[in-house]
Every structure is written in structure tokens, then in C-alpha cells.
Design a protein around this motif. Structure first.
Motif, short mmCIF file in Angstrom:
data_model
loop_
_atom_site.label_atom_id
_atom_site.label_comp_id
_atom_site.label_asym_id
_atom_site.label_seq_id
_atom_site.Cartn_x
_atom_site.Cartn_y
_atom_site.Cartn_z
N TYR A 1 0.84 -1.21 0.00
CA TYR A 1 0.00 0.00 0.00
C TYR A 1 0.87 1.25 0.00
N ASP A 2 1.86 1.29 0.87
CA ASP A 2 2.72 2.46 0.94
C ASP A 2 3.40 2.74 -0.39
N ARG A 3 3.92 1.68 -1.04
CA ARG A 3 4.60 1.88 -2.30
C ARG A 3 3.63 2.38 -3.37
N SER A 4 2.44 1.79 -3.42
CA SER A 4 1.51 2.19 -4.47
C SER A 4 1.02 3.63 -4.27
N VAL A 5 0.84 4.05 -3.03
CA VAL A 5 0.42 5.42 -2.77
C VAL A 5 1.51 6.39 -3.22
N GLU A 6 2.75 6.10 -2.90
CA GLU A 6 3.85 6.98 -3.30
C GLU A 6 4.02 7.00 -4.82
N GLU A 7 3.86 5.85 -5.47
CA GLU A 7 3.97 5.80 -6.93
C GLU A 7 2.88 6.65 -7.58
N GLU A 8 1.66 6.52 -7.08
CA GLU A 8 0.56 7.31 -7.63
C GLU A 8 0.78 8.81 -7.37
N ARG A 9 1.26 9.13 -6.18
CA ARG A 9 1.53 10.53 -5.84
C ARG A 9 2.55 11.12 -6.81
N ARG A 10 3.61 10.40 -7.10
CA ARG A 10 4.65 10.90 -8.00
C ARG A 10 4.12 11.07 -9.42
N GLU A 11 3.28 10.11 -9.85
CA GLU A 11 2.78 10.13 -11.22
C GLU A 11 1.66 11.16 -11.41
N ASP A 12 0.71 11.18 -10.49
CA ASP A 12 -0.49 12.00 -10.69
C ASP A 12 -0.39 13.39 -10.06
N PHE A 13 0.54 13.59 -9.15
CA PHE A 13 0.68 14.88 -8.47
C PHE A 13 2.12 15.38 -8.53
N PRO A 14 2.67 15.58 -9.73
CA PRO A 14 4.07 16.00 -9.83
C PRO A 14 4.30 17.37 -9.18
N GLN A 15 3.26 18.16 -9.07
CA GLN A 15 3.41 19.48 -8.46
C GLN A 15 3.71 19.40 -6.96
N LEU A 16 3.58 18.22 -6.36
CA LEU A 16 3.87 18.05 -4.94
C LEU A 16 5.27 17.51 -4.69
N SER A 17 6.07 17.38 -5.73
CA SER A 17 7.42 16.85 -5.56
C SER A 17 8.22 17.75 -4.63
N GLY A 18 8.67 17.18 -3.53
CA GLY A 18 9.51 17.92 -2.60
C GLY A 18 8.77 18.82 -1.64
N VAL A 19 7.44 18.75 -1.62
CA VAL A 19 6.67 19.59 -0.69
C VAL A 19 5.66 18.75 0.08
N VAL A 20 5.25 19.29 1.21
CA VAL A 20 4.17 18.70 1.99
C VAL A 20 3.03 19.71 1.95
N TYR A 21 1.90 19.31 1.42
CA TYR A 21 0.76 20.22 1.24
C TYR A 21 -0.29 19.92 2.29
N LEU A 22 -0.55 20.87 3.17
CA LEU A 22 -1.49 20.64 4.26
C LEU A 22 -2.73 21.53 4.18
N ASP A 23 -2.84 22.43 3.23
CA ASP A 23 -3.92 23.41 3.19
C ASP A 23 -5.09 22.94 2.33
N TYR A 24 -5.74 21.84 2.71
CA TYR A 24 -6.88 21.35 1.93
C TYR A 24 -8.14 22.16 2.19
N ALA A 25 -8.16 23.00 3.23
CA ALA A 25 -9.34 23.82 3.48
C ALA A 25 -9.44 24.92 2.43
N GLY A 26 -8.30 25.42 1.99
CA GLY A 26 -8.31 26.50 1.00
C GLY A 26 -8.59 25.99 -0.40
N ALA A 27 -7.90 24.94 -0.81
CA ALA A 27 -8.08 24.37 -2.14
C ALA A 27 -7.40 23.02 -2.20
N GLY A 28 -8.07 22.07 -2.80
CA GLY A 28 -7.49 20.76 -2.98
C GLY A 28 -6.50 20.75 -4.12
N VAL A 29 -5.66 19.75 -4.15
CA VAL A 29 -4.67 19.61 -5.22
C VAL A 29 -5.27 18.73 -6.31
N TYR A 30 -5.25 19.22 -7.53
CA TYR A 30 -5.82 18.46 -8.64
C TYR A 30 -4.79 17.50 -9.21
#
Length: 127
Positions: free
Chosen positions: A34-63
Motif C-alpha cells: 500500500y505504501d509503495r503504491s500510494v507513493e507511486e501514484e503521488r509521483r505520477e499524478d501529483f508532480p506538483q507536490l514533488s519535494g513539498v508537503v501540502y497541508l492546506d486542503y481547506a483552501g483548495a485541494g490539489v488536482y
């Protein structure tokens, strides 16, 4: 388990050039697919999060990349006007309203669905 969690928290705090390799090592030692698949999907589908931790989901979600590609395709190929001036666009809008009503178990006889630009706009409508 606690030592593994601590090691992964430490890895996440490392400077960017070292962080990804350290986190990969944590995932490999976790034994969890599970951990590996979540990280693989994160890298593939959310490249804008590379190297950052995004915690502000109240303001706007990450597409995700897939969601943006699908939306772009619809805008470029099908939805080229106001929903009320195109029969196809109006049908899609009514279908979306029906799905929302079904999700909440509500009827068109007693409820209406109004799409707004966001929660602030929606609250202003009912206030």
C-alpha cells in the motif's frame, strides 16, 4: 513499528536532495505494498507536490494530472459555451444535478441543486 515510523519521519525532514531516496528506503522496509503504491501514484499524478508537503486542503485541494487532463479534454472538445445555450452542455449539467440528488437521497420535487463557484459564494446565496 515505532522505530520504522520515526525513521520515516526523519527521512521526510531531510533536505530535498536526500529526502526522496530516504523515503524510498522507508517504503521498502515497511513491507507494505500500500505504501509503495500510494507513493507511486503521488509521483505520477501529483508532480506538483514533488519535494513539498501540502497541508492546506481547506483552501483548495490539489488536482491530479488525470483530472486536469480530463477536464481540459472536455473543455476543448465539448463544452464550448454556456450550459443554457447548448443542448449537450445542458444535458450534462442536469445529469450532474441528478447525481447529486441521488447521492443525498433527495428528490427534485423537494430539493434543488445549485452549483456555485465555492463555499463562500454558496453561503452568500443562502444568508
Amino acid at each position: 513499528v515505532v522505530s520504522w515510523v520515526m525513521a520515516c519521519l526523519y527521512a521526510a525532514s531531510l533536505p530535498l536532495p536526500f529526502r526522496e531516496a530516504a523515503l524510498d528506503q522507508c517504503l521498502l522496509t515497511s513491507g507494505s505494498e500500500y505504501d509503495r503504491s500510494v507513493e507511486e501514484e503521488r509521483r505520477e499524478d501529483f508532480p506538483q507536490l514533488s519535494g513539498v508537503v501540502y497541508l492546506d486542503y481547506a483552501g483548495a485541494g490539489v488536482y491530479s494530472r488525470a483530472l486536469l487532463a480530463q477536464a481540459q479534454s472536455q473543455y476543448l472538445q465539448q463544452l464550448q459555451c454556456n450550459p443554457h445555450t447548448s443542448p449537450e452542455a445542458e444535458a450534462r449539467l442536469e445529469d450532474a444535478r441528478s447525481k447529486v440528488l441521488r447521492f443525498f437521497g433527495a428528490s427534485r420535487d423537494t430539493h434543488a441543486v445549485v452549483f456555485t463557484s465555492g463555499s463562500t459564494d454558496a453561503l452568500r446565496l443562502i444568508a
